[in-house]
Design an enzyme around this catalytic site. Sequence first.
Site, PDB file in Angstrom:
ATOM      1  N   ARG A  43      12.267 -54.819  73.814  1.00  0.00           N
ATOM      2  CA  ARG A  43      12.701 -53.685  74.622  1.00  0.00           C
ATOM      3  C   ARG A  43      11.964 -53.621  75.957  1.00  0.00           C
ATOM      4  O   ARG A  43      12.394 -52.926  76.883  1.00  0.00           O
ATOM      5  CB  ARG A  43      12.514 -52.377  73.835  1.00  0.00           C
ATOM      6  CG  ARG A  43      12.988 -51.127  74.563  1.00  0.00           C
ATOM      7  CD  ARG A  43      13.168 -49.938  73.628  1.00  0.00           C
ATOM      8  NE  ARG A  43      12.193 -49.874  72.562  1.00  0.00           N
ATOM      9  CZ  ARG A  43      10.951 -49.391  72.696  1.00  0.00           C
ATOM     10  NH1 ARG A  43      10.534 -48.949  73.877  1.00  0.00           N
ATOM     11  NH2 ARG A  43      10.136 -49.346  71.657  1.00  0.00           N
ATOM     12  N   TYR A  95      31.095 -41.123  93.833  1.00  0.00           N
ATOM     13  CA  TYR A  95      31.489 -41.338  92.447  1.00  0.00           C
ATOM     14  C   TYR A  95      31.297 -40.048  91.650  1.00  0.00           C
ATOM     15  O   TYR A  95      30.195 -39.492  91.597  1.00  0.00           O
ATOM     16  CB  TYR A  95      30.681 -42.479  91.847  1.00  0.00           C
ATOM     17  CG  TYR A  95      31.080 -42.882  90.457  1.00  0.00           C
ATOM     18  CD1 TYR A  95      32.421 -43.034  90.114  1.00  0.00           C
ATOM     19  CD2 TYR A  95      30.128 -43.126  89.481  1.00  0.00           C
ATOM     20  CE1 TYR A  95      32.797 -43.407  88.832  1.00  0.00           C
ATOM     21  CE2 TYR A  95      30.493 -43.505  88.196  1.00  0.00           C
ATOM     22  CZ  TYR A  95      31.824 -43.636  87.881  1.00  0.00           C
ATOM     23  OH  TYR A  95      32.194 -44.011  86.607  1.00  0.00           O
ATOM     24  N   ASP A 159      23.746 -45.820  96.904  1.00  0.00           N
ATOM     25  CA  ASP A 159      24.609 -46.506  95.948  1.00  0.00           C
ATOM     26  C   ASP A 159      25.370 -47.574  96.727  1.00  0.00           C
ATOM     27  O   ASP A 159      26.238 -47.274  97.536  1.00  0.00           O
ATOM     28  CB  ASP A 159      25.566 -45.512  95.289  1.00  0.00           C
ATOM     29  CG  ASP A 159      26.424 -46.150  94.204  1.00  0.00           C
ATOM     30  OD1 ASP A 159      26.675 -47.372  94.273  1.00  0.00           O
ATOM     31  OD2 ASP A 159      26.868 -45.426  93.292  1.00  0.00           O
ATOM     32  N   LYS A 184      30.867 -54.334  88.774  1.00  0.00           N
ATOM     33  CA  LYS A 184      31.920 -54.560  89.753  1.00  0.00           C
ATOM     34  C   LYS A 184      31.790 -55.950  90.381  1.00  0.00           C
ATOM     35  O   LYS A 184      31.797 -56.934  89.678  1.00  0.00           O
ATOM     36  CB  LYS A 184      31.888 -53.447  90.803  1.00  0.00           C
ATOM     37  CG  LYS A 184      31.781 -52.036  90.234  1.00  0.00           C
ATOM     38  CD  LYS A 184      32.905 -51.684  89.279  1.00  0.00           C
ATOM     39  CE  LYS A 184      32.964 -50.213  88.908  1.00  0.00           C
ATOM     40  NZ  LYS A 184      31.792 -49.711  88.187  1.00  0.00           N
TER      41      LYS A 184
END
Length: 354
Positions: A43, A95, A159, A184
């Site tokens: 992790r 967004y 972003d 994307k």
Amino acid sequence: MGPEYGDGTRVVHTVSAGAGEPFLAGPVFASAYHLGGENTYGRSHNPTWRALEAALGSLDGGEAVLFPSGMAAISTFLRVVLRPGDTVVLPSDGYYLTRDLVAELPVTVVEAPTTGPYPSFDGVRLVLLESPSNPGLDVCDIAALAAAAHEAGALLAVDNTTATPLGQRPLELGADAVVSSDTKAVAGHSDVLLGHVSTVDHALAEEVRAARTVGGAIPGPFEAWLAHRGLGTLDLRLTRQAENAAALHAALTGRPEVTGLRWPGAPEDPAHAVAAKQMRRFGGVLTFVLRDAAAVAAFLERSRLVAASTSFGGLHTTLDRRAQWGDPVPEGLVRLSAGCEDTADLVADVLASL
């Protein structure tokens, strides 16, 4: 590989090989328990993540921390930099899930459209920009806003999902951090969920990395490997997508079925002047409005090349009617992500589908 090299060279050589070694993104370490050294727990550490982080950080011009999605990246970043009672400035036209996320935090939210006007940043902890905005494709002056935020003592993050690291480098424009959904165009094959945060501040990167470990928002090793493997074609993919977007913009201009046509690469677009100053390429995403939801459905029914998809940036051309997800836009507004099809085929298909 430094910025003295071109984009194609840099992305290809994010994967390097010595004599007798294959040109691979590296092995997929499903677990790092057995490696020892800095790889103490699955992790916390994974060499497959680190290989992609090094590649993305190099392209961004900072230090990257990888996440299993763009929302995991931005939510972790916000938890690191914000405290109860802080004020954050958000794009009102960005967004929608980012706004939903921040609305659940114990902070004061001030919304501003991407093109402004912006409020005073006095007393603000974080200014979060999205440029170009999704889905409207408006653009803001990142350098000017970063300077204003820093003068007021605020952090500024961008972003950069729509632009990608090859299309825009916000860290070079003064941003403190970049967040991205690599699902994307960065991964670019419509088969991976990933995201990342990049910053030039090593201490901030370490805080974000520690929060990832504690929160458990770790990326899948195979997904990281897939994205790294595909990164070498990012320049080629973005080039073809932008060529297709330019051709579609030209073909759709003046069509009676289409209103509100936007692409920052077009000289007549309202965003072009600022975009040309700070963007290195304009990408493959267009926005336009058809008559209504039925017209969008009919377009998709007729098209042989355009698929309905809420993601974008992949090899295939996709179209998404944004009002269905809650964006405050007209019912017929669509975001079209130009893929890598032959330009003539794509233009002919889109015009026939109208």
